[in-house]
Enzyme design. Structure first.
Site, PDB file in Angstrom:
ATOM      1  N   CYS A  18      -2.152  -7.755  11.545  1.00  0.00           N
ATOM      2  CA  CYS A  18      -1.050  -6.998  12.163  1.00  0.00           C
ATOM      3  C   CYS A  18      -1.548  -5.735  12.849  1.00  0.00           C
ATOM      4  O   CYS A  18      -2.426  -5.036  12.353  1.00  0.00           O
ATOM      5  CB  CYS A  18       0.006  -6.679  11.125  1.00  0.00           C
ATOM      6  SG  CYS A  18       0.849  -8.146  10.494  1.00  0.00           S
ATOM      7  N   GLU A  22       4.260  -4.727  -3.212  1.00  0.00           N
ATOM      8  CA  GLU A  22       4.419  -3.767  -2.125  1.00  0.00           C
ATOM      9  C   GLU A  22       5.900  -3.530  -1.862  1.00  0.00           C
ATOM     10  O   GLU A  22       6.705  -4.452  -1.956  1.00  0.00           O
ATOM     11  CB  GLU A  22       3.748  -4.277  -0.851  1.00  0.00           C
ATOM     12  CG  GLU A  22       2.239  -4.299  -0.941  1.00  0.00           C
ATOM     13  CD  GLU A  22       1.566  -4.724   0.346  1.00  0.00           C
ATOM     14  OE1 GLU A  22       0.354  -4.510   0.450  1.00  0.00           O
ATOM     15  OE2 GLU A  22       2.258  -5.273   1.233  1.00  0.00           O
ATOM     16  N   ASP A  75      -5.121  -8.571   4.135  1.00  0.00           N
ATOM     17  CA  ASP A  75      -5.015  -7.492   3.161  1.00  0.00           C
ATOM     18  C   ASP A  75      -5.912  -7.594   1.929  1.00  0.00           C
ATOM     19  O   ASP A  75      -6.616  -6.657   1.588  1.00  0.00           O
ATOM     20  CB  ASP A  75      -3.561  -7.375   2.700  1.00  0.00           C
ATOM     21  CG  ASP A  75      -2.651  -6.904   3.810  1.00  0.00           C
ATOM     22  OD1 ASP A  75      -2.956  -7.180   4.977  1.00  0.00           O
ATOM     23  OD2 ASP A  75      -1.631  -6.271   3.524  1.00  0.00           O
ATOM     24  N   LYS A  76      -5.870  -8.703   1.207  1.00  0.00           N
ATOM     25  CA  LYS A  76      -6.638  -8.797  -0.036  1.00  0.00           C
ATOM     26  C   LYS A  76      -7.950  -9.536   0.147  1.00  0.00           C
ATOM     27  O   LYS A  76      -8.783  -9.554  -0.761  1.00  0.00           O
ATOM     28  CB  LYS A  76      -5.804  -9.510  -1.117  1.00  0.00           C
ATOM     29  CG  LYS A  76      -4.459  -8.878  -1.375  1.00  0.00           C
ATOM     30  CD  LYS A  76      -4.580  -7.393  -1.678  1.00  0.00           C
ATOM     31  CE  LYS A  76      -3.222  -6.728  -1.724  1.00  0.00           C
ATOM     32  NZ  LYS A  76      -2.507  -6.735  -0.448  1.00  0.00           N
ATOM     33  N   SER A  79       3.011  -1.394   1.489  1.00  0.00           N
ATOM     34  CA  SER A  79       2.319  -2.023   2.604  1.00  0.00           C
ATOM     35  C   SER A  79       1.688  -0.941   3.460  1.00  0.00           C
ATOM     36  O   SER A  79       2.169   0.195   3.517  1.00  0.00           O
ATOM     37  CB  SER A  79       3.328  -2.824   3.435  1.00  0.00           C
ATOM     38  OG  SER A  79       2.820  -3.094   4.722  1.00  0.00           O
ATOM     39  N   ASP A 124       0.643 -11.086   3.121  1.00  0.00           N
ATOM     40  CA  ASP A 124       1.541 -10.159   2.438  1.00  0.00           C
ATOM     41  C   ASP A 124       2.891 -10.049   3.128  1.00  0.00           C
ATOM     42  O   ASP A 124       3.914  -9.840   2.477  1.00  0.00           O
ATOM     43  CB  ASP A 124       0.897  -8.774   2.351  1.00  0.00           C
ATOM     44  CG  ASP A 124      -0.150  -8.695   1.254  1.00  0.00           C
ATOM     45  OD1 ASP A 124      -0.675  -9.755   0.864  1.00  0.00           O
ATOM     46  OD2 ASP A 124      -0.447  -7.583   0.782  1.00  0.00           O
TER      47      ASP A 124
END
Length: 614
Positions: free
Chosen positions: A193, A489, A123-124, A515, A81
């Site tokens: 992250c 985002e 993320d996904k 985000s 992302d």
């Protein structure tokens, strides 16, 4: 007794062809009586959270084989992302969640696998795999790649992360040399992250759901202790397989472990730790795959009484995920919630009979285990690397300070109300969400003037051109699941608002999303979205908007009947939910938009929409 699914392809004379193909993959006669376990990997060189996963699948596979199973690895996609942010690449991020879920279903059902180990991280990928796990409802264990170490530089007194690089880049007072130093230092290692962004939030929630091992969400990717999580996952999945198929114990299935009480635990944890707002979107989608009645109303109800017990970047510069681990990790946050009678402790997990048993064993304030204490001392080494398990640094001591440490007790909470809230009102009739953990107390109630933009691109350009001023409520609409399409985002707009010194004097409201790195008065997931006829599409620049987080409300301040009048005028012009700006949209994204629901339903596909097309 349930039959091993794999027997469909490994037993009987008529399956000679299938067995011949299995033999070509390396299977032998004795393997056809063993469970076949899918190792679902997500290695890619595009994503720092996944760049180190190439060998993890085979590490798990060897442990499965030692435990008496047959392991077969395959890969699914993974979108970064952060790299996709700020351009049309972000249109693909949320839709990739559904593709991941579908790809796992396709592979596992096509080959009749008996169980899965899901190796996720960013993320996904974790939510996509969780959706697949609930859809398939076969034994599963999740193990993630782990968080990145926080960045270090002599030019900053605090740990760094991706957001620092974004914010400083738009600060015109920062020199090119300073920006370059922050850029080179912000993301030093492999891993997701380093803050409580979406990836780490979701990996932490797998612990609360009971589908992963303790430490899954918090042991840094570089630490040697993380190897044991992969190894244990390989052994554990074989045990779960035998429990279900040979001992008829359906309690080990994902839908039994991830029941409604477990989902309530997950959102309780999320609120207590100030997690990403994206987790709400994902939990709603995962719950639908589990056929659970878990809605925005449940989230709103829980958010009103759960306090904030943990504060991590981007909500503070003091702590990152590595600090949460030192304070006892997710099991210690769950322990504090349990002591406050805020947790369903009878829920089973993949590793313990109940969550209460897990907390008793793994919460550093309860257990006397030296082994557990040593485990939670695993820390960062501060050495840039893309190699997993490459260091064995330990903190000299644990952070057990529940009055003033990273993790607080209920009595010493950062705030009495948690880190996420659901707001409703005349421009968000079905709700919107805000990460209150990242909102300054001075603007929990905020009245501002609407500054309407029809896309993220326009919002970014206008913020950088200083068209947005203090007291503005920047509205970014037609960026929802259908309108985007893909529900982008808004990390760049919110980062640039901070760069311009407006973080405590501006709000941003969108039917898109944020985000996990976003902080400030950033309100997303407005439902219904503009492209679905939502009232956010009726707001005009200059309208007054009142945001009242304590009372969970958000309204445009207009005379009675004004919104209805505007809608009638819009309808009279033959309004259709089409994009009010030029944007090239691929056929793949058009297909996603055709079936996508608004955020209050998790932005999942609504197959009922197909009926209207027939």
């Amino acid at each position: 007794m349930p039959q091993y699914r794999s027997r469909t392809t490994t037993q009987g004379r008529n399956m000679a062809g299938a067995r011949a193909l299995w033999r070509a993959t390396g299977m032998k006669d004795e393997d056809f009586q063993k469970p076949i376990i899918a190792v679902v990997n997500s290695f890619t060189q595009f994503v720092p959270g996944h760049v180190h996963l190439k060998d993890m699948g085979q590490l798990v596979a060897r442990e499965i084989e030692k435990a008496g199973g047959v392991a077969k690895e395959f890969n699914t996609i993974a979108v970064d992302d952060g790299i996709a942010m700020g351009h049309d690449g972000m249109l693909y991020s949320l839709p990739s969640r559904d593709i991941i879920a579908d790809s796992v279903e396709y592979m596992v059902n096509a080959h009749c696998a008996d169980a899965m180990v899901c190796i996720s991280n960013c993320d996904k990928i974790t939510p996509g795999m969780l959706m697949a796990a609930m859809r398939l409802n076969i034994p599963v264990v999740f193990v993630s790649g782990g968080p990145m170490e926080a960045g270090k530089t002599k030019l900053a007194e605090h740990g760094l992360d991706l957001v620092d690089a974004m914010v400083i880049a738009a600060d015109s007072s920062a020199s090119d040399e300073y920006v370059a130093e922050i850029e080179r230092s912000a993301c030093p290692t492999c891993g997701s992250c380093s803050g409580m962004f979406t990836a780490n939030s979701m990996n932490c929630l797998t612990e609360a759901l009971g589908l992963s091992l303790p430490g899954n969400g918090t042991v840094v990717a570089t630490h040697s202790d993380r190897r044991a999580l992969f190894e244990r996952a390989g052994h554990l999945i074989v045990d779960l397989c035998k429990d279900y198929y040979e001992r008829e114990n359906a309690n080990v299935l994902p839908r039994s472990i991830g029941n409604k009480a477990a989902f309530e635990n997950a959102i309780t944890l999320d609120i207590a730790m100030g997690g990403s707002t994206n987790t709400i979107l994902h939990l709603l989608a995962i719950a639908q795959e589990a056929e659970l009645d878990f809605t925005m109303e449940d989230i709103d109800r829980i958010s009103r009484y759960v306090p904030q017990l943990c504060k991590v970047a981007p909500n503070t510069q003091k702590y990152h995920i590595e600090d949460v681990h030192r304070a006892g990790g997710i099991m210690s946050i769950l322990g504090e919630l349990a002591r406050g009678n805020l947790l369903n402790v009878d829920c089973p997990t993949v590793h313990s009979p109940t969550m209460a048993d897990a907390i008793a064993q793994w919460d550093i304030t309860q257990t006397g285990s030296a082994e557990v204490a040593e485990f939670y001392k695993a820390g960062p080494a501060g050495i840039p690397t893309q190699t997993a398990f490459s260091q064995s640094t330990r903190w000299q001591s644990l952070d057990g300070d529940r009055a003033d440490g990273c993790i607080r007790s209920v009595e010493h909470a950062y705030s009495k109300e948690g880190g996420l809230a659901v707001l409703t009102g005349n421009i968000a009739e079905q709700g919107c969400v805000v990460k209150t953990a990242g909102v300054d107390e001075s603007i929990l109630v905020f009245e501002g003037t609407a500054y309407v933009t029809e896309s993220q691109d326009q919002a970014v350009a206008d913020i950088l051109a200083d068209k947005v001023t203090a007291g503005s409520v920047v509205i970014v609409r037609y960026e929802g699941p259908k309108g985007g399409p893909g529900m982008q985002e808004m990390l760049y707009p919110t980062s640039y608002i901070k760069s311009k010194g407006l973080g405590k004097s501006c709000a941003l409201l969108t039917d898109g999303r944020f985000s996990g790195g976003t902080s400030g008065l950033s309100i997303g997931h407005v439902s219904p979205e503009a492209a679905a006829g939502g009232a956010i599409g009726l707001v005009k620049t200059g309208d007054k908007i009142l945001i009242d987080i304590p009372n969970r409300s958000i309204n445009v301040l207009l005379e009675d009947g004004e919104l209805e009048k505007r809608r009638a005028e819009q309808d009279a012009k033959g309004w259709k939910p089409e994009l009010p700006r030029p944007r090239k949209v691929s056929s793949a994204l058009k297909a996603y938009a055709l079936l996508a629901t608004s955020a209050d339903k998790g932005a999942v596909r609504d197959l009922k929409k197909l009926e209207s097309l027939q």
